[in-house]
Design an enzyme around this catalytic site. Structure first.
Site, short mmCIF file in Angstrom:
data_model
loop_
_atom_site.label_atom_id
_atom_site.label_comp_id
_atom_site.label_asym_id
_atom_site.label_seq_id
_atom_site.Cartn_x
_atom_site.Cartn_y
_atom_site.Cartn_z
N GLY A 13 0.79 -1.23 0.00
CA GLY A 13 0.00 0.00 0.00
C GLY A 13 0.82 1.28 0.00
N GLN A 40 1.18 -1.16 -6.81
CA GLN A 40 -0.10 -1.53 -7.41
C GLN A 40 -0.01 -1.75 -8.91
OE1 GLN A 40 -3.25 1.32 -6.79
NE2 GLN A 40 -4.70 0.16 -8.03
N ASP A 64 -1.52 -6.14 -7.64
CA ASP A 64 -2.87 -5.59 -7.65
C ASP A 64 -3.72 -6.60 -6.87
OD1 ASP A 64 -5.60 -5.08 -8.25
OD2 ASP A 64 -4.97 -3.89 -9.99
N VAL A 65 -4.26 -6.18 -5.74
CA VAL A 65 -4.93 -7.15 -4.85
C VAL A 65 -6.25 -7.68 -5.43
CG1 VAL A 65 -3.85 -6.30 -2.73
CG2 VAL A 65 -6.08 -5.37 -3.44
N ALA A 95 -12.70 2.46 -3.28
CA ALA A 95 -14.07 2.37 -3.79
C ALA A 95 -14.13 3.30 -5.01
CB ALA A 95 -15.07 2.83 -2.74
N TYR A 156 -18.39 9.09 3.27
CA TYR A 156 -17.52 7.90 3.36
C TYR A 156 -18.27 6.70 2.78
CZ TYR A 156 -13.54 5.16 5.03
OH TYR A 156 -12.43 4.35 5.10
N LYS A 163 -15.04 -1.14 5.60
CA LYS A 163 -14.14 -1.12 6.78
C LYS A 163 -14.73 -1.95 7.93
CE LYS A 163 -10.69 1.57 5.43
NZ LYS A 163 -9.41 0.96 5.01
N ILE A 192 -5.77 11.80 7.51
CA ILE A 192 -4.44 12.28 7.10
C ILE A 192 -4.52 12.58 5.61
CG2 ILE A 192 -2.02 11.61 6.76
CD1 ILE A 192 -2.18 9.83 9.16
N THR A 194 -3.51 12.12 2.38
CA THR A 194 -2.72 11.23 1.51
C THR A 194 -3.30 11.32 0.10
OG1 THR A 194 -4.21 9.40 1.95
CG2 THR A 194 -2.33 9.61 3.43
P1 NAD Z 1 -2.66 6.09 -0.24
O1 NAD Z 1 -3.33 6.52 -1.47
O2 NAD Z 1 -1.30 6.60 0.02
O3 NAD Z 1 -2.62 4.50 -0.14
C1 NAD Z 1 -3.64 3.69 -0.66
C2 NAD Z 1 -2.93 2.53 -1.31
O4 NAD Z 1 -3.88 1.58 -1.77
C3 NAD Z 1 -2.08 2.95 -2.51
O5 NAD Z 1 -0.76 2.51 -2.32
C4 NAD Z 1 -2.72 2.22 -3.66
O6 NAD Z 1 -1.79 1.83 -4.63
C5 NAD Z 1 -3.33 1.03 -2.93
N1 NAD Z 1 -4.35 0.33 -3.71
C6 NAD Z 1 -5.58 0.75 -4.10
N2 NAD Z 1 -6.17 -0.17 -4.87
C7 NAD Z 1 -5.31 -1.22 -4.96
C8 NAD Z 1 -5.33 -2.49 -5.60
N3 NAD Z 1 -6.36 -2.88 -6.37
N4 NAD Z 1 -4.26 -3.31 -5.46
C9 NAD Z 1 -3.19 -2.94 -4.72
N5 NAD Z 1 -3.11 -1.75 -4.08
C10 NAD Z 1 -4.16 -0.91 -4.20
O7 NAD Z 1 -3.67 6.46 0.95
P2 NAD Z 1 -3.67 6.10 2.51
O8 NAD Z 1 -4.53 7.12 3.12
O9 NAD Z 1 -2.28 5.92 2.97
O10 NAD Z 1 -4.45 4.72 2.56
C11 NAD Z 1 -3.94 3.54 3.17
C12 NAD Z 1 -4.97 2.90 4.06
O11 NAD Z 1 -5.21 3.75 5.18
C13 NAD Z 1 -6.32 2.64 3.42
O12 NAD Z 1 -6.82 1.39 3.85
C14 NAD Z 1 -7.16 3.75 3.98
O13 NAD Z 1 -8.52 3.38 4.01
C15 NAD Z 1 -6.60 3.82 5.38
N6 NAD Z 1 -6.92 5.03 6.14
C16 NAD Z 1 -6.65 6.26 5.63
C17 NAD Z 1 -6.94 7.40 6.37
C18 NAD Z 1 -6.68 8.78 5.82
O14 NAD Z 1 -7.28 9.74 6.30
N7 NAD Z 1 -5.79 8.95 4.86
C19 NAD Z 1 -7.51 7.28 7.65
C20 NAD Z 1 -7.76 6.00 8.15
C21 NAD Z 1 -7.47 4.89 7.39
O1 0WE Z 2 -10.25 5.25 3.67
C1 0WE Z 2 -10.08 6.40 3.32
C2 0WE Z 2 -9.99 6.76 1.85
C3 0WE Z 2 -10.59 5.68 1.02
C4 0WE Z 2 -10.74 5.93 -0.44
C5 0WE Z 2 -10.44 7.11 -1.10
C6 0WE Z 2 -10.64 7.19 -2.48
C7 0WE Z 2 -10.38 8.45 -3.26
C8 0WE Z 2 -10.10 8.18 -4.72
C9 0WE Z 2 -11.26 4.88 -1.15
N1 0WE Z 2 -11.47 4.95 -2.48
C10 0WE Z 2 -11.15 6.07 -3.14
N2 0WE Z 2 -11.39 6.10 -4.49
C11 0WE Z 2 -10.96 7.09 -5.28
O2 0WE Z 2 -11.24 7.08 -6.51
N3 0WE Z 2 -10.00 7.36 4.28
C12 0WE Z 2 -10.19 7.00 5.66
C13 0WE Z 2 -9.82 8.79 3.98
C14 0WE Z 2 -11.17 9.38 3.86
O3 0WE Z 2 -11.89 9.30 2.73
C15 0WE Z 2 -13.10 9.92 2.95
C16 0WE Z 2 -13.15 10.39 4.25
C17 0WE Z 2 -11.92 10.04 4.86
C18 0WE Z 2 -11.51 10.31 6.26
C19 0WE Z 2 -14.17 10.09 2.10
C20 0WE Z 2 -15.31 10.75 2.56
C21 0WE Z 2 -15.37 11.21 3.86
C22 0WE Z 2 -14.29 11.03 4.72
#
Ligand code: NAD
Ligand code: 0WE
Length: 268
Positions: A13, A40, A64-65, A95, A156, A163, A192, A194
């Site tokens: 990831g 990915q 790619d998962v 999503a 969300y 989740k 955060i 990202t």
């Molecule tokens: P990020 O975009 O840096 O990481 C998301 C990762 O998912 C990327 O590396 C992407 O390549 C990978 N990914 C998506 N589809 C994939 C697939 N089909 N095969 C393989 N890899 C795939 O964003 P992030 O915020 O670091 O997200 C990492 C995790 O943290 C996620 O599970 C996200 O839900 C969770 N999370 C994020 C936040 C936030 O606010 N950013 C908060 C809580 C939890």
């Molecule tokens: O888990 C996440 C992000 C998840 C995510 C984000 C994207 C953006 C781009 C999943 N799928 C996609 N698909 C895309 O095409 N978080 C915890 C961060 C996050 O996302 C939100 C949040 C928070 C917090 C979306 C709506 C409301 C709150």
């Protein structure tokens, strides 16, 4: 000596320096773990390769998962250089963008629901299953989750149910693997900025709301999440499994907050 000395960790990831996976890799590397990475797709290969090199790692495998073959292949590739594995960090969620806007009830579709659950929840169980032949006693699996698993959060949407499924996977996998001395946990991180978050409308407002509404009046950092993750995957957490640890500056623990500076007589 770091508290992860002698541990080998696979990080799934990593996409950029802002990824939660980067914060986890940074903390694990500092604590002496040996790291391997996946990327990915081709577009991310070079970028992840360079980040991996920064963590003294030359292992960077495509994954790619959504592909059963690629999930199997990761462990076949890893087994060429490592005779065992101690830690898997699953930091993947997805999503279709259209489902993360407007009301849940209006946006949800059968296909979008399936994709969100496949990529964000099933993939954790699939990685666990395929890694078992190389996973060593004392090992740990970790995934990243969010408060939307437990409570409704505007926009969300389908990621909430995904989740919730991921968190149930933590408990079921923990029950299965405990007997082999392998622990399974989740970190529920506060928001955060990202790449995954930057695709979300009004994320700045959400971050401000999260900071104002938690006891510490700040957002969590990659270091906060990385350090807690390193701890959970280390022998320091040997008695912790099936757990979701909130790293959210206490946001999920409060029932009500008042704005600072306003309504002084209410606070006094
Ligand atoms: P990020 O975009 O840096 O990481 C998301 C990762 O998912 C990327 O590396 C992407 O390549 C990978 N990914 C998506 N589809 C994939 C697939 N089909 N095969 C393989 N890899 C795939 O964003 P992030 O915020 O670091 O997200 C990492 C995790 O943290 C996620 O599970 C996200 O839900 C969770 N999370 C994020 C936040 C936030 O606010 N950013 C908060 C809580 C939890
Ligand atoms: O888990 C996440 C992000 C998840 C995510 C984000 C994207 C953006 C781009 C999943 N799928 C996609 N698909 C895309 O095409 N978080 C915890 C961060 C996050 O996302 C939100 C949040 C928070 C917090 C979306 C709506 C409301 C709150």
């Amino acid at each position: 000596m770091g508290f992860l000395a002698g541990k080998r960790a696979l990080i799934v990831g990593l996409a950029s320096k802002r990824s939660i996976a980067w914060g986890v890799a940074d903390a694990m590397h500092r604590e002496g773990a040996e790291l391997a990475f996946t990327y990915q797709n081709g577009k991310l290969g070079d970028r992840v390769g360079k980040l991996a090199a920064g963590f003294d790692s030359g292992i960077n495998i495509p994954l790619d998962v959504s592909s059963d073959e690629e999930i199997k292949n990761v462990f076949a590739e890893l087994a060429k250089t490592w005779d065992g594995l101690d830690i898997i960090v699953h930091s993947v969620g997805f999503a279709p963008k259209e489902l993360l806007a407007g009301r849940y009830v209006d946006s949800v579709t059968r296909e979008g629901y399936q994709i969100a659950h496949d990529i964000s929840a099933y993939s954790f169980a699939a990685l666990a299953r395929e890694s078992l032949p190389m996973l060593r006693s004392g090992g740990a699996l970790l995934t990243m989750t969010y408060l939307g698993a437990e409570r409704s959060i505007p926009n969300y949407n389908v990621m909430g149910p995904a989740k919730a499924s991921l968190e149930a996977n933590v408990r079921f996998l923990a029950n299965d693997l405990g007997i082999d001395n392998i622990r399974v946990n989740g970190v529920s991180a506060g928001p955060i900025r990202t790449i995954a978050a930057s695709g979300v409308g009004n994320f700045r407002k959400l971050m401000q709301h999260a900071a104002a509404g938690n006891p510490m009046k700040r957002n969590v950092t990659l270091a906060d999440v990385g350090n807690a993750s390193a701890f959970l995957c280390s022998d320091l957490a040997a008695g912790i499994t099936g757990e979701i640890l909130h790293v959210d500056c206490g946001y999920s623990t409060v029932g009500m907050t008042f704005a600072i500076d306003e309504d002084e007589e209410v606070l006094a």
